[in-house]
Design an enzyme around this catalytic site. Structure first.
Site, PDB file in Angstrom:
ATOM      1  N   HIS A  52       0.682  -1.276   0.089  1.00 33.79           N
ATOM      2  CA  HIS A  52       0.010   0.008  -0.126  1.00 33.79           C
ATOM      3  C   HIS A  52       0.995   1.124   0.053  1.00 33.79           C
ATOM      4  O   HIS A  52       2.203   1.086   0.044  1.00 33.79           O
ATOM      5  CB  HIS A  52      -0.996   0.163   1.189  1.00 33.79           C
ATOM      6  CG  HIS A  52      -0.297   0.021   2.519  1.00 33.79           C
ATOM      7  ND1 HIS A  52       0.484   0.854   3.139  1.00 33.79           N
ATOM      8  CD2 HIS A  52      -0.145  -1.079   3.412  1.00 33.79           C
ATOM      9  CE1 HIS A  52       1.016   0.354   4.114  1.00 33.79           C
ATOM     10  NE2 HIS A  52       0.659  -0.705   4.395  1.00 33.79           N
TER      11      HIS A  52
HETATM   12  P1  TYD Z   1      -1.552  -2.704   7.615  1.00 30.49           P
HETATM   13  O1  TYD Z   1      -1.029  -1.269   7.679  1.00 30.49           O
HETATM   14  O2  TYD Z   1      -2.176  -3.322   6.559  1.00 30.49           O
HETATM   15  O3  TYD Z   1      -0.254  -3.629   7.818  1.00 30.49           O
HETATM   16  P2  TYD Z   1       1.093  -3.864   7.100  1.00 30.49           P
HETATM   17  O4  TYD Z   1       1.242  -2.755   6.212  1.00 30.49           O
HETATM   18  O5  TYD Z   1       2.146  -3.994   7.940  1.00 30.49           O
HETATM   19  O6  TYD Z   1       0.698  -5.120   6.225  1.00 30.49           O
HETATM   20  O7  TYD Z   1      -2.639  -2.886   8.980  1.00 30.49           O
HETATM   21  C1  TYD Z   1      -2.911  -4.236   9.473  1.00 30.49           C
HETATM   22  C2  TYD Z   1      -4.113  -4.072  10.052  1.00 30.49           C
HETATM   23  O8  TYD Z   1      -3.723  -3.391  11.521  1.00 30.49           O
HETATM   24  C3  TYD Z   1      -5.139  -3.309   9.582  1.00 30.49           C
HETATM   25  O9  TYD Z   1      -6.494  -3.673   9.823  1.00 30.49           O
HETATM   26  C4  TYD Z   1      -5.017  -1.947  10.090  1.00 30.49           C
HETATM   27  C5  TYD Z   1      -4.765  -2.080  11.522  1.00 30.49           C
HETATM   28  N1  TYD Z   1      -3.482  -1.032  12.095  1.00 30.49           N
HETATM   29  C6  TYD Z   1      -3.996  -0.494  13.230  1.00 30.49           C
HETATM   30  O10 TYD Z   1      -5.273  -0.522  13.990  1.00 30.49           O
HETATM   31  N2  TYD Z   1      -3.327   0.523  13.722  1.00 30.49           N
HETATM   32  C7  TYD Z   1      -1.923   0.700  13.230  1.00 30.49           C
HETATM   33  O11 TYD Z   1      -1.230   1.595  13.658  1.00 30.49           O
HETATM   34  C8  TYD Z   1      -1.642  -0.123  12.001  1.00 30.49           C
HETATM   35  C9  TYD Z   1      -0.122   0.092  11.356  1.00 30.49           C
HETATM   36  C10 TYD Z   1      -2.479  -0.874  11.575  1.00 30.49           C
END
Ligand code: TYD
Length: 138
Positions: A52
């Site tokens: 993303h």
């Molecule tokens: P995501 O940013 O998609 O993870 P990555 O980029 O590491 O693969 O986040 C995964 C899940 O965690 C998503 O449901 C959102 C949640 N999340 C939070 O609630 N708070 C946060 O600070 C972060 C980074 C993610």
């Protein structure tokens, strides 16, 4: 925001036979104030995270333990970074598609972020990101 704005930053290191120490100060060692810290751990072998981009968020990514790769992509060019030192971090500017892979066993990925979590700050669709990058440049 160009790919060249993103770079590895070396943090201060206090070497000591009792164990080394590094630190990060907001806006001194990294180009933003820190509002949030999150970390990835227990990542299974072969997993990929990220995939993303963020509209406004600045981030600084550190391999606190073990190693992994971060691939940055500005919509035109890609660059792969291997993080494996707890005194090195990768600064990631806004509008940069990224994914993380090649996690070693026991790797811990710490991310310092410039804003609180905000789901509306994400581009999770790559086509939408590419359109936004194009609009940004014109
Ligand atoms: P995501 O940013 O998609 O993870 P990555 O980029 O590491 O693969 O986040 C995964 C899940 O965690 C998503 O449901 C959102 C949640 N999340 C939070 O609630 N708070 C946060 O600070 C972060 C980074 C993610």
């Amino acid at each position: 925001m160009p790919l060249d704005d993103c770079k590895i930053i070396e943090l201060p290191r206090i070497q000591d036979p009792r164990g080394n120490l590094s630190y990060v100060e907001s806006s001194r060692h990294i180009p933003f104030d820190i509002k949030r810290v999150y970390y990835l751990y227990d990542v299974p072998g072969g997993a990929e995270r990220g995939s993303h981009a963020h509209k406004q968020l600045h981030q600084f990514i550190v391999a606190m333990s073990g190693s992994f790769d971060v691939v940055l992509d500005d919509g035109e060019r890609q660059r792969r970074y291997h993080l494996n030192r707890s005194y090195h971090g990768l600064y990631v500017c806004p509008m940069m598609w990224r994914f993380l892979d090649n996690f070693s066993s026991g790797a811990v990925c710490m991310v310092l972020a410039s804003e609180f979590y905000d789901a509306s700050d994400y581009y999770r669709d790559r086509e939408e990101f590419l359109v936004a990058v194009r609009d940004f440049k014109t």
